[in-house]
Structure formats: structure tokens, C-alpha cells
Scaffold this motif. Sequence first.
Motif, mmCIF file in Angstrom:
data_model
loop_
_atom_site.group_PDB
_atom_site.id
_atom_site.type_symbol
_atom_site.label_atom_id
_atom_site.label_comp_id
_atom_site.label_asym_id
_atom_site.label_seq_id
_atom_site.Cartn_x
_atom_site.Cartn_y
_atom_site.Cartn_z
ATOM 1 N N ASP A 22 0.685 -1.246 0.165
ATOM 2 C CA ASP A 22 0.087 -0.007 -0.064
ATOM 3 C C ASP A 22 0.760 1.216 -0.047
ATOM 4 O OD1 ASP A 22 -2.242 -1.445 0.001
ATOM 5 O OD2 ASP A 22 -2.480 -1.541 2.027
ATOM 6 N N ALA A 23 0.290 2.347 -0.289
ATOM 7 C CA ALA A 23 0.970 3.447 -0.543
ATOM 8 C C ALA A 23 1.731 3.950 1.089
ATOM 9 C CB ALA A 23 0.376 4.613 -1.019
ATOM 10 N N VAL A 24 2.810 4.307 0.847
ATOM 11 C CA VAL A 24 3.555 4.642 2.071
ATOM 12 C C VAL A 24 3.386 6.509 2.312
ATOM 13 C CG1 VAL A 24 5.866 4.636 1.279
ATOM 14 C CG2 VAL A 24 5.509 4.398 3.609
ATOM 15 N N LEU A 25 3.540 7.131 1.153
ATOM 16 C CA LEU A 25 3.429 8.549 1.272
ATOM 17 C C LEU A 25 2.219 8.796 0.440
ATOM 18 C CD1 LEU A 25 7.259 9.277 1.018
ATOM 19 C CD2 LEU A 25 5.846 9.418 2.996
ATOM 20 N N LYS A 26 1.307 9.701 0.608
ATOM 21 C CA LYS A 26 0.118 10.042 -0.119
ATOM 22 C C LYS A 26 -0.059 11.728 -0.097
ATOM 23 C CE LYS A 26 -2.052 6.246 2.088
ATOM 24 N NZ LYS A 26 -2.878 5.822 3.263
ATOM 25 N N VAL A 38 13.235 22.060 9.937
ATOM 26 C CA VAL A 38 12.022 21.412 10.099
ATOM 27 C C VAL A 38 12.221 19.967 10.691
ATOM 28 C CG1 VAL A 38 9.946 20.310 9.166
ATOM 29 C CG2 VAL A 38 10.915 22.743 8.244
ATOM 30 N N VAL A 39 11.700 19.716 11.913
ATOM 31 C CA VAL A 39 11.747 18.426 12.321
ATOM 32 C C VAL A 39 10.680 17.475 11.886
ATOM 33 C CG1 VAL A 39 11.750 17.127 14.711
ATOM 34 C CG2 VAL A 39 13.165 19.132 14.444
ATOM 35 N N ILE A 40 10.868 16.396 11.434
ATOM 36 C CA ILE A 40 9.722 15.299 11.063
ATOM 37 C C ILE A 40 9.749 14.350 11.907
ATOM 38 C CG2 ILE A 40 8.744 13.903 9.252
ATOM 39 C CD1 ILE A 40 9.929 15.896 7.104
ATOM 40 N N ASN A 41 8.641 13.966 12.638
ATOM 41 C CA ASN A 41 8.465 12.896 13.467
ATOM 42 C C ASN A 41 7.709 11.813 13.024
ATOM 43 O OD1 ASN A 41 8.669 11.283 16.107
ATOM 44 N ND2 ASN A 41 9.473 13.237 16.607
ATOM 45 N N GLY A 42 7.361 10.676 13.491
ATOM 46 C CA GLY A 42 6.380 9.732 13.232
ATOM 47 C C GLY A 42 6.931 8.439 13.495
ATOM 48 N N ALA A 46 6.955 4.888 9.051
ATOM 49 C CA ALA A 46 6.128 5.697 8.912
ATOM 50 C C ALA A 46 6.232 6.268 7.430
ATOM 51 C CB ALA A 46 5.729 7.031 9.909
ATOM 52 N N GLY A 47 7.510 6.332 7.214
ATOM 53 C CA GLY A 47 7.958 6.442 5.681
ATOM 54 C C GLY A 47 8.882 7.793 5.639
ATOM 55 N N LYS A 48 9.266 8.093 6.766
ATOM 56 C CA LYS A 48 10.245 9.200 7.032
ATOM 57 C C LYS A 48 11.588 9.406 6.070
ATOM 58 C CE LYS A 48 10.811 8.636 11.588
ATOM 59 N NZ LYS A 48 9.953 7.294 11.555
ATOM 60 N N THR A 49 12.231 8.007 6.235
ATOM 61 C CA THR A 49 13.343 7.689 5.309
ATOM 62 C C THR A 49 13.222 7.633 4.137
ATOM 63 O OG1 THR A 49 14.595 6.501 7.320
ATOM 64 C CG2 THR A 49 15.353 6.216 5.000
ATOM 65 N N THR A 50 11.893 7.176 3.598
ATOM 66 C CA THR A 50 11.559 7.075 2.318
ATOM 67 C C THR A 50 11.122 8.223 1.790
ATOM 68 O OG1 THR A 50 10.299 5.003 2.844
ATOM 69 C CG2 THR A 50 9.691 6.188 0.774
ATOM 70 N N ARG A 209 10.082 24.270 13.042
ATOM 71 C CA ARG A 209 8.532 23.782 12.719
ATOM 72 C C ARG A 209 8.808 22.355 12.885
ATOM 73 N NH1 ARG A 209 6.104 23.477 7.000
ATOM 74 N NH2 ARG A 209 8.306 24.257 6.042
ATOM 75 N N ASN A 210 7.513 21.958 13.694
ATOM 76 C CA ASN A 210 7.493 20.411 13.895
ATOM 77 C C ASN A 210 6.157 19.758 12.679
ATOM 78 O OD1 ASN A 210 8.998 19.052 16.071
ATOM 79 N ND2 ASN A 210 8.044 20.864 16.976
ATOM 80 N N LEU A 211 6.732 18.710 12.130
ATOM 81 C CA LEU A 211 5.537 17.950 11.332
ATOM 82 C C LEU A 211 5.659 16.428 11.827
ATOM 83 C CD1 LEU A 211 6.699 19.214 7.822
ATOM 84 C CD2 LEU A 211 4.822 20.086 9.446
ATOM 85 N N TYR A 212 4.550 15.939 11.396
ATOM 86 C CA TYR A 212 4.426 14.546 11.710
ATOM 87 C C TYR A 212 4.011 13.892 10.645
ATOM 88 C CZ TYR A 212 3.688 10.903 15.100
ATOM 89 O OH TYR A 212 3.868 9.771 15.912
ATOM 90 N N LEU A 213 4.771 12.697 10.253
ATOM 91 C CA LEU A 213 4.184 11.728 9.404
ATOM 92 C C LEU A 213 3.258 10.544 9.917
ATOM 93 C CD1 LEU A 213 4.468 11.521 6.277
ATOM 94 C CD2 LEU A 213 6.577 10.168 6.785
ATOM 95 N N GLN A 214 2.051 10.634 9.182
ATOM 96 C CA GLN A 214 0.860 9.647 9.919
ATOM 97 C C GLN A 214 0.262 8.991 8.926
ATOM 98 O OE1 GLN A 214 -1.732 11.506 12.802
ATOM 99 N NE2 GLN A 214 -1.745 9.937 14.063
ATOM 100 N N ASN A 215 -0.067 7.927 8.649
ATOM 101 C CA ASN A 215 -0.995 7.251 7.509
ATOM 102 C C ASN A 215 -0.517 7.900 6.350
ATOM 103 O OD1 ASN A 215 -2.180 5.838 9.753
ATOM 104 N ND2 ASN A 215 -3.682 7.758 10.146
ATOM 105 N N GLY A 216 0.554 8.048 6.006
ATOM 106 C CA GLY A 216 1.032 8.553 4.650
ATOM 107 C C GLY A 216 1.035 9.951 4.599
ATOM 108 N N HIS A 217 0.355 10.774 5.516
ATOM 109 C CA HIS A 217 0.245 12.116 5.526
ATOM 110 C C HIS A 217 1.306 12.854 6.277
ATOM 111 C CE1 HIS A 217 -3.363 11.880 2.993
ATOM 112 N NE2 HIS A 217 -3.564 10.812 3.596
ATOM 113 N N LEU A 218 1.738 14.070 5.724
ATOM 114 C CA LEU A 218 2.579 14.901 6.483
ATOM 115 C C LEU A 218 1.869 15.969 7.283
ATOM 116 C CD1 LEU A 218 5.641 15.125 7.131
ATOM 117 C CD2 LEU A 218 5.909 16.619 5.103
#
Length: 229
Positions: A22-26, A38-42, A46-50, A209-218
Motif C-alpha cells: 500500500d502507499a507509504v506516502l500520499k 523542520v523536524v519530522i517525526n512519526g 511511517a515513511g520518513k526515510t523514504t 517547525r514540527n511536522l508529523y508523518l502519519q498514515n502517509g500524510h505529512l
Amino acid sequence: MPHRDEALIKIENLHYAYPRRDAVLKEINFSLYAGERVVINGDNGAGKTTLLHLIVGLKKAKQGDIIALGEVCKTEKQFNKLRAKVGLLFQDPDDQLFCPTVLEDVMFGPLNLGFSKQQAIEKSLATLNSLGLQGFESRITHQLSGGEKRMVTLASVLVMEPDVLMLDEPTNALDEKAKQRLLHVLQALPQAMIIISHDKVFTEQLVTRNLYLQNGHLVASQQKRIAVA
Ligand SMILES: Nc1ncnc2c1ncn2[C@@H]1O[C@H](COP(=O)(O)OP(=O)(O)OP(=O)(O)O)[C@@H](O)[C@H]1O
Ligand SMILES: [Mg+2]
């Protein structure tokens, strides 16, 4: 040069799925501006490295655009140009170290950019020194400890003086002293950064700025907390 208000990196409607998964990033939309960290968590997986690998063209998305410094990147030639300006610190240092000695590894980038051997040596030694790695130049890379490898890979990225830094879990394997050194180095750098890290104490001292990768969405981190509550 891009206009000063223009995003350094812009991602438009990026969608990615590994084969038979299934899609890992949408529909990822994101812009990184000068001066941002920008810090990306997840969660794990979740697909951060991808996402970082897609930005530098190590993986190619069938859908969506990567725009770096004002230029849409599609071809390998365009991604090569991007990679000279966007430095990626790999999650696993063993994916980044490939020369026998530390100095050769750090010199590889500058030589590739067209610097002379002497210039590459000088730049590499200066970068190693700035990270507290003086005396490491003739060490065998595969014999280094995990934390030492981490700092050497950082040197091999910083020596290129990229416009943008992308750091995939930079504090992994670092002891407190090395972490503090890394923190001070990053705080002093003018470059825009994307930092992937689970280390809140570390990222709080850098983040704009903090972002979160969740269910393929940033998404902005706030939305994650609401979703969890
Ligand atoms: N080459 C591949 N083929 C198939 N699936 C893959 C491949 N590489 C990664 N994946 C899967 O894609 C998902 C995202 O992986 P990714 O490494 O981007 O996650 P991550 O958010 O960086 O996780 P972590 O926090 O553990 O580093 C995971 O479910 C992983 O198993
Ligand atoms: Mg990862």
C-alpha cells in the motif's frame, strides 16, 4: 539562484508505494524555506526515510514533483545537481561510508565537486577538526565505533557545504558529549535543515517547525496530538 522568498525544496502531491505494498506516502505537499529547521517525526515505518530518499532521487516517485532551488527534478542529471546542494545524512552510517580511510571518505565529495586534491584535503581536515575528529583521518572507516561513524558521515556531508541539510536520525549511536557537540555544530550552521529524530530533547533546541508523518500524510505536529487525545 532562486528568489529569496522561494522554497529551497518544494514537494507537490508526492505519492509513493513500494512494489506490491500500500502507499507509504500520499499527497505529500511541503516547502522548506531558508532559515528553517523542520523536524519530522512519526512512528517506525511511517515513511520518513523514504521521503528523504525521494527528495534526493534515490527513489523515484511515479506521481508528484520534487522542486529543488526552483528547478523541477525528474532526470538523473537533475537529481545529481540537486545532490550537490542538498546533503543527506543517511540513517545508517554504513550506507554512507565506502572508502577505506576516514580522510578518503570525507574527500570524496569535494573531489567530485571538482576541487583539487590539496583543496579537498584541506577542506576535509578543517571539517573533521570542527567536529572534534582531529587525528581520525587515517583511521579505517569500517573499524570505527557506531558514534564515530556517525560523526564521520556528518563530516562527509558538511564538507560539501550544501544549501540544505537532511539529517536522518543524526543522534543515533551518539553519547551525550558527542550529541552536545553535534547540537552546537548544527545550531551554528546557517543552512535550512530537515531533521528526522525521535530525540525530543535534542530537536527542541533546534526546531523552527514540527511536522508529523502519519498514515502517509505529512501534518503539523499539533494535529497528531489532537488525533491521539
Ligand atoms: N525496499 C523496500 N521494499 C518494500 N518496503 C519497504 C522498503 N523499504 C522500506 N519499506 C517499508 O516502507 C515503510 C517505510 O519505511 P521507512 O524506512 O521510510 O520508515 P521510517 O519512518 O524511516 O522508519 P524508522 O523510524 O524505523 O526509520 C516501512 O513499512 C518499510 O518496511
Ligand atoms: Mg527511517
